[in-house]
Design a protein around this motif. Structure first.
Motif, PDB file in Angstrom:
ATOM      1  N   VAL A 111      -6.498   0.708  -2.841  1.00 25.48           N
ATOM      2  CA  VAL A 111      -6.355   1.384  -1.534  1.00 25.48           C
ATOM      3  C   VAL A 111      -6.621   0.369  -0.436  1.00 25.48           C
ATOM      4  O   VAL A 111      -7.201  -0.679  -0.656  1.00 25.48           O
ATOM      5  CB  VAL A 111      -7.328   2.574  -1.400  1.00 25.48           C
ATOM      6  N   MET A 112      -6.181   0.736   0.755  1.00 22.10           N
ATOM      7  CA  MET A 112      -6.394  -0.128   1.906  1.00 22.10           C
ATOM      8  C   MET A 112      -7.884  -0.133   2.252  1.00 22.10           C
ATOM      9  O   MET A 112      -8.545   0.886   2.106  1.00 22.10           O
ATOM     10  CB  MET A 112      -5.605   0.442   3.081  1.00 22.10           C
ATOM     11  N   ASP A 156      -7.354   9.788   6.800  1.00 19.60           N
ATOM     12  CA  ASP A 156      -7.205   8.766   5.748  1.00 19.60           C
ATOM     13  C   ASP A 156      -8.361   8.732   4.764  1.00 19.60           C
ATOM     14  O   ASP A 156      -8.853   7.669   4.417  1.00 19.60           O
ATOM     15  CB  ASP A 156      -7.061   7.365   6.369  1.00 19.60           C
ATOM     16  N   GLN A 172      -9.877   8.754   1.241  1.00 21.94           N
ATOM     17  CA  GLN A 172      -9.410   8.476  -0.126  1.00 21.94           C
ATOM     18  C   GLN A 172     -10.602   8.219  -1.024  1.00 21.94           C
ATOM     19  O   GLN A 172     -11.632   7.708  -0.580  1.00 21.94           O
ATOM     20  CB  GLN A 172      -8.511   7.234  -0.138  1.00 21.94           C
ATOM     21  N   PHE A 217     -12.244  -2.417  -2.680  1.00 21.45           N
ATOM     22  CA  PHE A 217     -11.062  -1.561  -2.609  1.00 21.45           C
ATOM     23  C   PHE A 217      -9.936  -2.027  -3.510  1.00 21.45           C
ATOM     24  O   PHE A 217      -9.049  -1.243  -3.846  1.00 21.45           O
ATOM     25  CB  PHE A 217     -10.544  -1.513  -1.173  1.00 21.45           C
ATOM     26  N   LYS A 262     -11.357   0.346   3.988  1.00 15.53           N
ATOM     27  CA  LYS A 262     -11.745   1.458   4.852  1.00 15.53           C
ATOM     28  C   LYS A 262     -12.865   1.055   5.793  1.00 15.53           C
ATOM     29  O   LYS A 262     -13.694   0.216   5.480  1.00 15.53           O
ATOM     30  CB  LYS A 262     -12.235   2.644   3.990  1.00 15.53           C
ATOM     31  N   TYR A 318       0.800  -1.223   0.000  1.00 16.54           N
ATOM     32  CA  TYR A 318       0.000   0.000   0.000  1.00 16.54           C
ATOM     33  C   TYR A 318       0.828   1.266   0.000  1.00 16.54           C
ATOM     34  O   TYR A 318       0.293   2.355  -0.070  1.00 16.54           O
ATOM     35  CB  TYR A 318      -0.958  -0.012   1.198  1.00 16.54           C
ATOM     36  N   HIS A 330      -8.521   3.601   7.492  1.00 18.51           N
ATOM     37  CA  HIS A 330      -8.229   2.264   6.972  1.00 18.51           C
ATOM     38  C   HIS A 330      -8.170   1.228   8.088  1.00 18.51           C
ATOM     39  O   HIS A 330      -7.944   1.542   9.250  1.00 18.51           O
ATOM     40  CB  HIS A 330      -6.940   2.241   6.150  1.00 18.51           C
TER      41      HIS A 330
END
Lengths: 360, 338
Positions: A179-180, A128, A130, A174, A182, A78, A160
């Motif tokens: 992306v990590m 965080d 996104q 995701f 969430k 990530y 996340h």
């Protein structure tokens, strides 16, 4: 809010002997959606269409070396640069709508303006955030109004969580964006010129001091409450012969022709844990290091630690113009340098000298 | 087949070997492991395993530190952080021993529903920024202070008030104190917010403590005890001298009073001279068990470790803050009662 429509489906009865004619099929309303006065306000179970977020954990008997290795793998995965291409950035036009942010209410404390007026401010931390996905206007199921047919949507995620504890279905949401996973996600309606590529980070500098925001949140759950707290009834005197009715609602009918209790009569019941939107809150201050926004007033829905959804205000007095619109589509903090502390012009920063009144 | 909660084999019905620590509770599958027990031990075991000692894991059969380390980390509420006092000699030298009394508003309110570390940190930063512009001296309830505020309606645009501090409260930027004085035979109390930018200066004219934490009984006391000259000169104190405690016993006016002072255990008042029935009733309302109530004290205060963390965080600002504390020599002037 419009009343939900009645959904009826044709139901072919197995036991046709109940009907006089085989062609007569009863129109049975099986998925009837109830009117608002009959809807339960307290939902203890999430809706059936919501995917499970966390998976069942089993003892995996992992060695400490494996744990460390996995952590490194996750970090490496990530922290690499975004795999998605950068999309073209739109420019502001009249009636543009850009996305909002998901924040957490972290507290309330007082601030003062330059003329000494004290006001309370709520602190919202944006952590965080996104962009997960962009949904084109054609793919959104919206109302029939022309305005809404032109709007796309951005799905934003906040906070996340460890990808190992997440279900495959939830993770797939995701993995496309890279992306990590969430903890919290929300959809924000936007005009297509405000679209952002998946994976774009969003910071508190998306908003600016001096602008106004609308904040949506879930109010504090107060449980089952009586009429005095729930509806503001005055109750009855504590003495002077009042029998067992000090906090009760009293009369509930009007009698005569309307020989029933009218729909919507205020009575005790569940209070709180509802979605409410507070409009036109001024942004007083922003800290870009910790991504904290100070908004006006102590009345942001929810308790400390609850999530809120912050939008640009729709109020006509606070609409953006060509001269004073915020960074569009967002503030790309990684590319531009932003000051650590941003204050509204009228706000007294504590480093300034004390407020003094000049003799005229 | 092993128990889901404890990892022990189902046929294993013997209690675990570790006999020193926990009360043995039964798991729902009737093996002798209890989820909570095992999780606590597992956190310890995980720590031990990380330091590559397997002795502890042998003591706890059926418990694999790593299997439960992950769950324990996620779900356990039993994280006891060790209190490691700072070793930095500069910080130790500068940190006043009585910081809890000198800077009480830096400690946040104890209610957990309102607490958030980041908000408290930002608030402390703002408080220190304000203190760098307008120094706030050390004061206690019972000290005589002079406060100058900016007032658009006053001549000269500033308003100076001298009074005795009878109460102080709240934490953070909301911290306030009340000054009381009797001006032209009229009792006047003013509440000041310590961090308001309207305050131009706070001077302590006489630094002392009283026998009580709050002096609200001065409202029912003879006016002489609340009267202080508005042009009082500051009394200077010797550097490093302890804060004197004024043992004065105040005489109250006859009843009616604002509160039932006989029930409040006041140290700083003379004998109230009430009939016996008042004291009998007061005894019924006494709560002598409160001093043994540990949970009440726990709920009203921040843990010692967190207090140390907070004061360590603001320790770089001690030199500036300490320089506004008492300096010089002190001469005592008692209020004349005639």
């Amino acid at each position: 809010m419009a009343l939900p429509k009645l959904q009826c489906i044709t139901h072919a009865l197995k036991n046709l002997s109940l009907l006089s004619h085989p062609d007569q099929r009863a129109l049975v309303c099986v998925n009837q959606v109830r009117a608002m006065s009959r809807v339960k306000r307290r939902h203890t179970v999430p809706p059936f269409w919501l995917p499970k977020t966390t998976r069942t954990m089993y003892p995996e008997h992992m060695t400490p070396e494996n744990e460390v290795f996995l952590k490194d793998v996750i970090e490496e995965k990530y922290s690499s640069p975004l795999k998605t291409e950068c999309w073209e950035r739109g420019t502001w036009a009249k009636n543009s709508m850009r996305c909002g942010l998901i924040g957490r209410k972290i507290g309330i404390y007082p601030m003062w303006t330059k003329d000494g007026t004290r006001l309370l401010t709520t602190l919202l931390q944006v952590s965080d955030n996104q962009v997960i996905k962009y949904i084109k206007p054609e793919d959104i199921v919206q109302g029939k109004r022309k305005r809404y047919r032109e709007l796309g949507a951005l799905v934003i995620g906040a906070d996340h969580i460890d990808p190992r504890i997440v279900t495959k279905e939830y993770y797939s949401v995701f993995s496309e964006a890279g992306v990590m996973p969430k903890k919290k996600m929300s959809k924000f309606l936007i005009t297509p010129n405000a679209k952002l590529s998946p994976g774009t980070p969003l910071y508190a500098s998306h908003f600016q001091p001096g602008h106004y925001v609308d904040i949506a949140g879930i109010t504090i759950d107060r449980g089952f409450q009586g009429v005095m707290k729930r509806w503001g009834f005055k109750g009855m005197p504590a003495s002077h012969g009042v029998t067992k009715s000090h906090r009760r609602g009293g009369n509930i009918g009007s009698g005569g022709d309307k020989a029933r209790v009218l729909l919507g009569t205020k009575m005790p019941g569940h209070m709180g844990r509802e979605r409410r939107i507070l409009r036109g809150l001024k942004v007083w201050r922003i800290n870009t290091q910790h991504n904290v926004i100070w908004v006006h007033g102590p009345a942001v829905p929810g308790g400390v630690g609850s999530y809120v959804y912050i939008y640009d205000s729709v109020l006509p007095d606070h609409r953006h113009t060509q001269e004073n619109h915020p960074p569009f589509p967002t503030c790309f903090q990684d590319e531009e340098e932003v000051e650590e502390e941003l204050y509204d012009q009228e706000l007294h920063t504590f480093r300034e000298p004390s407020v003094q009144f000049v003799e005229k | 087949m092993s128990c889901y909660y404890t990892g022990l084999a189902r046929s294993d019905l013997k209690p675990p070997v570790a006999s020193r620590s926990r009360r043995i509770k039964r798991c729902r599958c009737k093996c002798y492991g209890h989820p909570k027990t095992v999780m606590v031990m597992a956190v310890v075991a995980a720590a031990a395993l990380r330091s590559s000692s397997t002795r502890l894991s042998r003591l706890l059969p059926g418990v694999c530190g790593e299997a439960w380390g992950h769950q324990a980390r996620r779900g356990a509420v039993l994280r006891v952080l060790p209190f490691i006092p700072t070793q930095d000699p500069d910080v130790i030298k500068k940190m006043p021993e009585d910081f809890r009394a000198v800077y009480p508003e830096f400690l946040p309110g104890p209610k957990p529903e309102y607490r958030n570390r980041l908000r408290e940190k930002l608030e402390r930063q703002d408080m220190l920024a304000r203190r760098s512009v307008m120094p706030i001296p050390e004061f206690y309830v019972g000290s005589i202070m002079a406060v100058t505020v900016a007032d658009p309606n006053a001549s000269g645009k500033n308003n100076r008030f001298v009074g005795i501090c009878i109460q102080r409260g709240d934490a953070g930027l909301r911290a306030w104190f009340i000054l009381r004085n009797v001006v032209d035979h009229q009792g006047v109390e003013i509440k000041y917010e310590m961090y308001s930018p309207l305050l131009q200066s706070i001077e302590v004219l006489r630094l002392e403590k009283r026998l009580d934490d709050e002096l609200l009984y001065l409202r029912d006391a003879l006016p002489i005890y609340s009267t202080f000259p508005l042009d009082m000169e500051p009394e200077v104190m010797q550097e490093g001298a302890p804060v004197p405690v004024n043992p004065i016993k105040v005489q109250l006016k006859p009843r009616p009073w604002h509160e039932r002072w006989e029930r409040k255990n006041l140290q700083g008042v003379m004998d109230l001279g009430l009939p016996e029935r008042f004291y009998k009733k007061a005894k019924l309302h006494e709560k002598p068990w409160e001093k043994y109530d540990l949970m009440k004290e726990y709920r009203a205060t921040i843990p010692e470790e967190e207090q140390a963390d907070i004061f360590r965080e603001i320790s770089p600002h001690y030199p500036l803050m300490e320089s506004t504390r008492r300096r010089g020599k002190r001469k005592r002037v008692l209020p004349s009662i005639s």
